[in-house]
Enzyme design. Structure first.
Site, PDB file in Angstrom:
ATOM      1  N   ASP A  56       0.908  -1.051  -0.188  1.00  0.00           N
ATOM      2  CA  ASP A  56       0.023  -0.077   0.081  1.00  0.00           C
ATOM      3  C   ASP A  56       0.942   1.259   0.112  1.00  0.00           C
ATOM      4  O   ASP A  56       1.686   1.478   0.892  1.00  0.00           O
ATOM      5  CB  ASP A  56      -0.949   0.023   1.173  1.00  0.00           C
ATOM      6  CG  ASP A  56      -1.879   1.256   1.543  1.00  0.00           C
ATOM      7  OD1 ASP A  56      -1.772   2.122   0.348  1.00  0.00           O
ATOM      8  OD2 ASP A  56      -2.286   1.209   2.369  1.00  0.00           O
ATOM      9  N   ARG A 110       5.773   2.565   9.696  1.00  0.00           N
ATOM     10  CA  ARG A 110       5.612   3.673   8.730  1.00  0.00           C
ATOM     11  C   ARG A 110       6.404   4.900   9.287  1.00  0.00           C
ATOM     12  O   ARG A 110       6.311   5.901  10.075  1.00  0.00           O
ATOM     13  CB  ARG A 110       4.131   4.495   8.874  1.00  0.00           C
ATOM     14  CG  ARG A 110       3.082   3.360   8.346  1.00  0.00           C
ATOM     15  CD  ARG A 110       1.526   3.914   8.014  1.00  0.00           C
ATOM     16  NE  ARG A 110       1.025   2.916   7.842  1.00  0.00           N
ATOM     17  CZ  ARG A 110      -0.602   2.733   7.797  1.00  0.00           C
ATOM     18  NH1 ARG A 110      -1.213   4.051   8.193  1.00  0.00           N
ATOM     19  NH2 ARG A 110      -1.287   1.884   7.216  1.00  0.00           N
ATOM     20  N   GLN A 125      -2.971  -3.264  13.408  1.00  0.00           N
ATOM     21  CA  GLN A 125      -4.387  -3.209  13.281  1.00  0.00           C
ATOM     22  C   GLN A 125      -4.732  -4.905  12.612  1.00  0.00           C
ATOM     23  O   GLN A 125      -4.167  -5.607  12.439  1.00  0.00           O
ATOM     24  CB  GLN A 125      -4.738  -2.188  12.143  1.00  0.00           C
ATOM     25  CG  GLN A 125      -4.205  -2.474  10.664  1.00  0.00           C
ATOM     26  CD  GLN A 125      -4.669  -1.252   9.617  1.00  0.00           C
ATOM     27  OE1 GLN A 125      -4.589  -0.274  10.007  1.00  0.00           O
ATOM     28  NE2 GLN A 125      -4.618  -1.701   8.532  1.00  0.00           N
ATOM     29  N   ASP A 236     -14.086   6.365   6.410  1.00  0.00           N
ATOM     30  CA  ASP A 236     -13.566   6.268   7.615  1.00  0.00           C
ATOM     31  C   ASP A 236     -14.712   6.091   8.993  1.00  0.00           C
ATOM     32  O   ASP A 236     -15.481   7.030   8.706  1.00  0.00           O
ATOM     33  CB  ASP A 236     -12.537   7.397   8.052  1.00  0.00           C
ATOM     34  CG  ASP A 236     -11.445   7.528   7.144  1.00  0.00           C
ATOM     35  OD1 ASP A 236     -10.996   6.269   6.435  1.00  0.00           O
ATOM     36  OD2 ASP A 236     -10.540   8.570   6.897  1.00  0.00           O
ATOM     37  N   GLU A 249     -10.063   8.407  14.463  1.00  0.00           N
ATOM     38  CA  GLU A 249     -10.327   7.421  13.350  1.00  0.00           C
ATOM     39  C   GLU A 249     -10.004   6.091  13.827  1.00  0.00           C
ATOM     40  O   GLU A 249      -8.687   5.735  14.453  1.00  0.00           O
ATOM     41  CB  GLU A 249      -9.529   7.827  12.233  1.00  0.00           C
ATOM     42  CG  GLU A 249      -9.930   6.749  11.018  1.00  0.00           C
ATOM     43  CD  GLU A 249      -8.536   6.730   9.680  1.00  0.00           C
ATOM     44  OE1 GLU A 249      -8.231   5.776   9.129  1.00  0.00           O
ATOM     45  OE2 GLU A 249      -8.391   8.288   9.489  1.00  0.00           O
ATOM     46  N   SER A 252     -10.348   2.613   8.346  1.00  0.00           N
ATOM     47  CA  SER A 252     -10.363   3.011   7.029  1.00  0.00           C
ATOM     48  C   SER A 252     -10.868   1.680   6.410  1.00  0.00           C
ATOM     49  O   SER A 252     -10.294   0.769   6.486  1.00  0.00           O
ATOM     50  CB  SER A 252      -9.117   3.579   6.495  1.00  0.00           C
ATOM     51  OG  SER A 252      -9.265   4.001   5.280  1.00  0.00           O
TER      52      SER A 252
END
Length: 335
Positions: A56, A110, A125, A236, A249, A252
């Protein structure tokens, strides 16, 4: 660095009690989510070959952590940013049928994330994906799945309250659906994040949909990779989070691109060269199933249900020294 310190913050639990609550939430939610959504737990990779096109690319500017392997010359491997495309590939490879699906524990790095109360270099997640029919590629079906997920999260509030009554953060009883262009019409002079905060505070929980295509001002509400979610059928899940006075959030998600929306979105993004990658070729030749899927933040869910002010309270991570010092002074215990 951007850090919010709530006034008179009280975590209500020691670090060891918090660790027990984290384990309980993760174990219980994973079990209930798989059961209620009809999903099978499968193993997933930490890294993928760069040449596969399976990683991604998020907003297109984040740098993946990459490395080579001694016995596989000529190939570069990337630590995943998410498993958005890999899950769809797995559903096809393992011959899942419409109505069947999978979930997995996704761990990512990330490196370009801006660290604050909600964002960490480490991402954890539950990634999930379900095979659908072409007739289910509708807003109505998307909303029905959102309601399923909200119901499970709401049930988790009751489970956590029973186990840790002093620590639970109470959630609204229903979720409201709104689109990004509706937010723009209502608050044209506000920033994207301000709009999210305002609508989340008004309703408590919202599903903000249609993220990716430009709004009237010429810019999208937020960046979305052009090759997994259909920008007209995604969104979201946001909760109003009182401890930080902002929208939080949790997920997503969306109905994934089909052949037509893939080509349209890649053209809009100026990234049509991706059509030559193996994943994209498989999608164009109908060798991948139509799917819906998303990710639910594990640490974010723990933050939400326990009312914690910093994601570092529910996951072990790395933080700037000044952030660690400020948190310690405010009673925010980073793991």
């Amino acid at each position: 660095m951007n850090l919010t310190i709530p006034e008179k913050y009280d975590p209500k639990m020691s670090v060891r009690e918090t660790e027990a609550a984290i384990k309980y939430i993760r174990d219980t939610f994973q079990r209930e989510f798989g059961k209620e959504m009809g999903l099978e737990r499968i193993s997933a990779p930490l890294f993928v070959p760069k040449s596969s096109g399976l990683n991604d690319n998020l907003n297109g500017v984040e740098r993946p952590v990459a490395f080579d392997a001694q016995d596989i010359p000529g190939e570069t491997f990337e630590v995943v940013h998410s498993l958005a495309k890999w899950k769809r590939y797995a559903l096809g490879k393992y011959n899942f049928q419409p109505g069947e699906g999978l979930y997995t524990n996704m761990n990512a790095i990330r490196r370009d994330e801006e660290l604050d109360n909600l964002h960490s270099v480490y991402v954890d997640q539950w990634d999930w994906e379900r095979v659908i029919t072409r007739e289910q590629r509708t807003t109505e079906y998307l909303q029905s799945v959102v309601r399923e997920i909200f119901k499970i999260i709401k049930h988790m509030e009751h489970e956590v309250w029973y186990k840790f009554p002093a620590a639970v953060y109470h959630l609204p009883d229903q979720i409201t659906f709104v689109t990004t262009d509706e937010l723009e019409d209502r608050w044209p002079d506000k920033s994207r994040k301000e709009r999210e905060d305002l609508i989340a505070k008004e309703y408590g929980a919202v599903f903000l949909s249609k993220i990716g295509w430009p709004l009237k001002d010429g810019e999208p509400h937020d960046g979305r990779a052009p090759d997994y979610d259909d920008w007209l059928l995604n969104g979201d899940i946001l909760f109003w989070f009182e401890p930080l006075q902002r929208a939080l959030e949790i997920s997503s998600m969306g109905i994934r691109v089909d052949r037509d929306s893939l080509k349209k979105q890649l053209a809009a993004a100026g990234e049509e060269e991706r059509l030559n990658l193996p994943f994209h070729k498989a999608l164009l030749s109908d060798r991948l199933p139509l799917t819906i899927g998303g990710g639910i933040g594990q640490s974010r869910l723990c933050m939400l249900l326990l009312g914690r002010a910093h994601i570092g309270e529910v996951q072990a991570g790395i933080w700037p020294d000044d952030m660690i010092e400020q948190c310690a002074e405010a009673g925010i215990h980073l793991l």
